[in-house]
Design an enzyme around this catalytic site. Structure first.
Site, PDB file in Angstrom:
ATOM      1  CG  HIS A  88      -1.665   1.326   1.581  1.00 36.38           C
ATOM      2  ND1 HIS A  88      -2.676   1.868   0.859  1.00 36.38           N
ATOM      3  CD2 HIS A  88      -1.160   2.259   2.604  1.00 36.38           C
ATOM      4  CE1 HIS A  88      -2.879   3.124   1.393  1.00 36.38           C
ATOM      5  NE2 HIS A  88      -1.992   3.322   2.297  1.00 36.38           N
ATOM      6  CG  ASP A 137       5.787  17.471 -26.605  1.00 37.51           C
ATOM      7  OD1 ASP A 137       6.159  17.271 -25.255  1.00 37.51           O
ATOM      8  OD2 ASP A 137       5.087  17.004 -27.421  1.00 37.51           O
ATOM      9  CD1 TRP A 179       6.365   3.409   4.189  1.00 34.62           C
ATOM     10  CD2 TRP A 179       7.603   4.273   2.602  1.00 34.62           C
ATOM     11  NE1 TRP A 179       6.583   4.698   4.716  1.00 34.62           N
ATOM     12  CE2 TRP A 179       7.523   5.376   3.634  1.00 34.62           C
ATOM     13  CE3 TRP A 179       8.179   4.651   1.524  1.00 34.62           C
ATOM     14  CZ2 TRP A 179       8.016   6.550   3.548  1.00 34.62           C
ATOM     15  CZ3 TRP A 179       8.910   5.955   1.256  1.00 34.62           C
ATOM     16  CH2 TRP A 179       8.636   6.782   2.429  1.00 34.62           C
ATOM     17  CB  SER A 194      10.269   5.803 -14.066  1.00 41.02           C
ATOM     18  OG  SER A 194       8.920   6.604 -14.465  1.00 41.02           O
ATOM     19  CB  SER A 195      10.959   9.457 -10.662  1.00 39.02           C
ATOM     20  OG  SER A 195      11.010   8.325  -9.905  1.00 39.02           O
ATOM     21  CG  HIS A 218      12.771  14.884   5.424  1.00 43.24           C
ATOM     22  ND1 HIS A 218      11.617  14.840   6.303  1.00 43.24           N
ATOM     23  CD2 HIS A 218      12.780  16.171   4.864  1.00 43.24           C
ATOM     24  CE1 HIS A 218      10.965  16.042   6.059  1.00 43.24           C
ATOM     25  NE2 HIS A 218      11.622  16.867   5.244  1.00 43.24           N
ATOM     26  CD  GLU A 222       9.599   9.987  -2.556  1.00 37.40           C
ATOM     27  OE1 GLU A 222      10.623  10.471  -3.332  1.00 37.40           O
ATOM     28  OE2 GLU A 222       8.672   9.740  -3.063  1.00 37.40           O
ATOM     29  CE1 TYR A 275       8.665  19.775   3.335  1.00 35.95           C
ATOM     30  CE2 TYR A 275      10.167  18.255   4.096  1.00 35.95           C
ATOM     31  CZ  TYR A 275       9.337  19.263   4.279  1.00 35.95           C
ATOM     32  OH  TYR A 275       8.851  19.611   5.653  1.00 35.95           O
ATOM     33  CB  SER A 293       1.045  29.014  -5.480  1.00 35.03           C
ATOM     34  OG  SER A 293       1.289  28.495  -4.368  1.00 35.03           O
ATOM     35  CG  HIS A 328      12.604  14.650  11.243  1.00 38.30           C
ATOM     36  ND1 HIS A 328      12.524  15.731  10.411  1.00 38.30           N
ATOM     37  CD2 HIS A 328      12.194  13.675  10.110  1.00 38.30           C
ATOM     38  CE1 HIS A 328      12.077  15.569   9.363  1.00 38.30           C
ATOM     39  NE2 HIS A 328      11.648  14.266   9.235  1.00 38.30           N
ATOM     40  CG  HIS A 329      12.076  10.214   9.251  1.00 34.17           C
ATOM     41  ND1 HIS A 329      10.764  10.038   9.074  1.00 34.17           N
ATOM     42  CD2 HIS A 329      12.509  11.079   8.533  1.00 34.17           C
ATOM     43  CE1 HIS A 329      10.321  10.950   8.224  1.00 34.17           C
ATOM     44  NE2 HIS A 329      11.202  11.647   7.928  1.00 34.17           N
ATOM     45  CB  THR A 360       5.970  25.051   6.026  1.00 36.93           C
ATOM     46  OG1 THR A 360       7.220  24.363   5.622  1.00 36.93           O
ATOM     47  CG2 THR A 360       4.864  24.227   5.521  1.00 36.93           C
ATOM     48  CE  LYS A 373       6.231  27.162  -0.526  1.00 37.44           C
ATOM     49  NZ  LYS A 373       5.736  27.543  -1.701  1.00 37.44           N
ATOM     50  NE  ARG A 376       4.267   3.553  10.852  1.00 43.58           N
ATOM     51  CZ  ARG A 376       5.327   4.078  10.058  1.00 43.58           C
ATOM     52  NH1 ARG A 376       6.256   4.873  10.728  1.00 43.58           N
ATOM     53  NH2 ARG A 376       4.939   4.105   8.922  1.00 43.58           N
TER      54      ARG A 376
END
Ligand code: HEM
Ligand SMILES: [Cu+2]
Lengths: 531, 188
Positions: A80, A109, A145, A173-174, A257, A259, A261, A272, A306-307, A332, A335, A454
């Site tokens: 998931h 293009d 994950w 791909s990315s 991390h 990622e 963002y 925006s 922080h993880h 943040t 924004k 979790r």
């Protein structure tokens, strides 16, 4: 391709007569086609990952083990997560970039159309491989994950090789997608479209693309190390051979991390774009938005631990990562302030995209607040690995990233199809999603604070009531997305009222001002004039 | 826009350069992490080579308690332990602690002990002049050994550390060791 010969004025091979049927989609190098492919792919993955979430919530509806066995439950949470991150959110943003970046900067293009075709078409294979591993004997990946070693090395089964392979393909791909976006934005802007005139969606995607090429290779590195540890006897993460499992977490989160963002910066861009349109005011603080995005991106490289507050780091390190993390909430906050200031005294109307955007602003901020709580090292010792973390990242990712994607689809869909979508269905979709998503994720804060861990298939009795409601919210949110599916199918059949070129009264930007609705297959073959 | 094509190529090359660089960086994190840990001791790893005991001045003014924890990794069938749960030493003073290991199975097993110190800061101040953890430890079926560990605590140990724990975990490395031996044979 064959059409090159028919070509006169430039060196991109356009199909003047688009081939029909499956070939059109297989061979297409048109940014709009590829954008559509990405978006449908992302939506299918969203439903697939969603189905897995339904399995998870069904099992957690009641305490005790009833529907699936724990190993399969773990595979569901793992796949998931992987599907939603790499299969739904990221491809959806890439699809939006494909559709919108060229139209927004006045380019005909993407810069590298053939690579664009490749970067899309390898994706379905990556996910086919990942999903097929679920059907192998012993099952697919079950280590979360985040695939921490040694769960993914010593304690995993052989299907891990397929997992690694599919992550490699997703990464390639990315990376290709990101390179394409950067080259397009650098080299293909229409004359007069200088940096500080670029729409914020383009800016945020440019910065996201740099994040992608910086950290996707690190992800590729860490899965490669995992692969060699598991199958070829290296010991990067194996203490017995002189390695260190904690190293895995450092390398993973160095990717992980930034990622997160990658999954939110394009959302900032979308919001925006939408908020000024329906407030009928220019965006408040354009330049500060650009700088805030850039500083968030830079800071995202120095907060990864922080993880890992509970891995036994020295106090000084814990403090550094705590303060660095809190620092991110400053840009943040800038924004969120700017969006609110844009709405302030605007003549606001509440069309569907605006409703999603406002829901985004409120609920994403809520997720930011729980993030701040998690950033406080001493309390994270209690919250870590509980449902509180699950609540946090679902607020920022579902009501954040995914709501922004839905807002974007509703905002630009009439431009793409030339027809207004079914507004009644859209309202149903919005309100059902909004209510159910909060029923789904809000109580998770409480069970988390009360200590429910979790990634477990069973839980202590005192959590039963909350979990029942969470599951009901989950099923309702899942069903609400079928309304969206119905709406999208209707839109693709080109049902609905024709729209004007500008579509929304207050919309500004090249795609609204200089292109008809629906946007033709080829746009801006001669660059527009940007005032 | 024919004029943009050549610069596309250059930009793509630069970007691919970043990608390759960052792939390398991911791997460079491994030695960087090791160096970082060795300097700061943050992951509690002790040195994996013997220290010499020369010109060390014993700090009689304070005592440090060193506690020992022994465990075997999941699936490692050895019995492993020590009679000494903790010792009190002056920094700079040499002490010996004996550990025992027994292979109660009917197959030969090669073990590897991995030390870990907590709090991690103390790791760099723990000097071992002799330790069974420097090499792997083969035990034939049913064999038993007493393994001495000789150490001293560096007198530079920060004053606020009065107590630390040294934990040894024994891992079964029979397979890994076998492949290394096989590899070496291929090399010969
Ligand atoms: C104000 C901004 C934010 C702060 C201060 C923050 C802080 C944190 C912290 C401290 C954790 C670790 C909690 C733990 O495991 O104990 C965490 C987890 C997480 N955050 Fe955030 N966060 C912020 C924004 C975001 C955003 C924007 C996203 C994504 C769009 C995000 C996604 C995640 C995810 C996915 C996890 C969980 C990863 C996992 O363990 O599976 N966060 N956050
Ligand atoms: Cu993070």
């Amino acid at each position: 391709m064959s059409t090159v010969a028919e070509h006169s004025h430039d060196d991109h091979d356009h199909h003047h007569h688009a081939p029909s049927g499956i070939k059109r989609w297989l061979y297409t190098t048109n940014h709009k086609d590829i954008g559509t492919l990405y978006l449908w792919f992302a939506f299918i993955m969203f439903l697939t990952g969603g189905a897995m979430a339904m399995v998870i919530r069904a099992e957690l509806f009641q305490p005790g083990l009833q529907i699936v066995d724990p190993n399969f439950f773990n595979q569901m949470t793992t796949v998931h997560g992987l599907i939603m991150v790499f299969g739904a959110v990221m491809p959806a943003f890439t699809g939006l970039a494909n559709w919108l970046v060229p139209m927004m900067i006045g380019a005909p293009d993407m810069a590298l159309p053939r690579m664009n075709n490749w970067s899309f078409w390898i994706l379905p294979f990556a996910f086919l491989i990942l999903l097929s591993s679920l059907f192998l004997e012993g099952g697919g990946p079950n280590f979360g994950w985040t695939f921490y070693a040694p769960l993914s090395t010593t304690y995993s089964n052989d299907s891990t090789a397929l997992f690694v392979f599919s992550v490699h393909i997703m990464g390639i791909s990315s990376i290709m997608g990101a390179i394409n976006v950067i080259v397009t934005i650098f080299n293909m802007r229409a004359p007069g479209m200088n940096w500080m005139k670029m729409p914020l969606f383009v800016w945020t995607w440019l910065i996201t693309a740099f994040l992608l090429i910086a950290v996707m290779p690190v992800l590729a590195g860490v899965v490669t190390m995992l692969l060699t540890d598991k199958f070829f006897g290296t010991s990067f993460f194996d203490a017995a051979g002189g390695g260190d499992p904690v190293l895995f977490q450092h390398v993973f989160w160095f990717f992980g991390h930034p990622e997160v963002y990658i999954m939110i910066l394009p959302a900032f861009g979308i919001i925006s774009q939408i908020v000024p349109t329906f407030s009928r005011k220019p965006l408040f603080g354009y330049a500060s938005m650009v700088y805030a995005t850039a500083s968030i991106a830079l800071l995202s490289f120095v907060v990864w631990a922080h993880h890992m507050f509970t891995t036994g780091m020295p106090v000084a390190t814990e403090l550094f990562f705590m303060f660095a993390t809190m620092l991110i909430s400053v840009p943040t906050g800038v924004k969120v302030f700017n969006w609110v200031a844009t709405m302030w005294r605007g003549s606001i109307t509440f069309e569907i995209p605006m409703m999603f955007a406002i829901a985004f602003i409120v609920l994403f901020t809520l997720g930011g607040f729980s993030g701040l709580m998690l950033a406080i090292t001493p309390v994270d010792f209690q919250y870590h690995d509980t449902y509180f973390v699950v609540a946090h990242f679902h607020y920022v990712l579902v009501t954040g990233a995914i709501f922004s994607i839905m807002a974007a689809v509703y905002y630009w869909l009439p431009k793409w199809t030339g027809k207004m979508f079914d507004i009644t269905l859209a309202k149903w979709h919005f309100w059902c999603s909004l209510i159910s998503v909060n029923l789904l994720f809000f109580p998770m804060h409480f069970v988390g604070l009360a200590g429910m861990p979790r990634r477990i298939p069973d839980y202590a009795l005192q959590f039963a009531d909350f979990n029942k409601w969470i599951s009901i919210g989950g099923f309702a949110f899942g069903l609400s997305q079928l309304i969206f599916l119905a709406l999208l199918i209707k839109a693709c059949k080109k049902e609905g009222e024709p729209v004007s070129d500008r579509v929304w009264e207050g919309a500004e930007g090249l795609e609204w001002e200089q292109l008809p609705s629906p946007a033709p297959y080829h746009t801006f073959e001669t660059p527009p004039v940007v005032k | 826009m024919a004029e943009t094509t050549p610069s596309n190529g250059k930009l793509v090359i630069k970007l691919v350069g970043i990608v390759i660089g960052m792939f390398g960086f991911g791997f460079a994190l491994v030695p960087l992490y090791d160096v970082f840990c060795e300097v700061t001791g943050i992951n509690g790893k002790t040195r994996d080579t013997a220290s010499s005991y020369e010109a060390v001045i014993v700090d009689e003014s304070r005592l440090v308690t060193v506690e020992f924890i022994t465990r075997t990794n999941t699936g490692m069938p050895w019995e492993f332990g020590t009679e000494t749960r903790r010792v009190k030493v002056h920094p700079g003073e040499v002490a010996q602690v004996d550990f025992y290991a027994k292979n109660p199975t009917i197959r030969n097993i090669i073990g590897q002990a991995v030390p870990s110190v907590s709090p991690g800061e103390a790791a760099t101040y723990l000097n071992k002049t002799e330790c069974f953890c420097f090499n792997n430890q083969p035990l034939a079926a049913g064999e038993e050994v007493i393994m001495p560990m000789i150490f001293y605590v560096d007198p530079q140990l920060p004053k606020d550390i009065t107590f630390f724990t040294l934990q040894y975990t024994f891992y079964d490395v029979t397979e890994a060791a076998a492949t290394t031996v096989a590899m070496n044979r291929i090399g010969e």
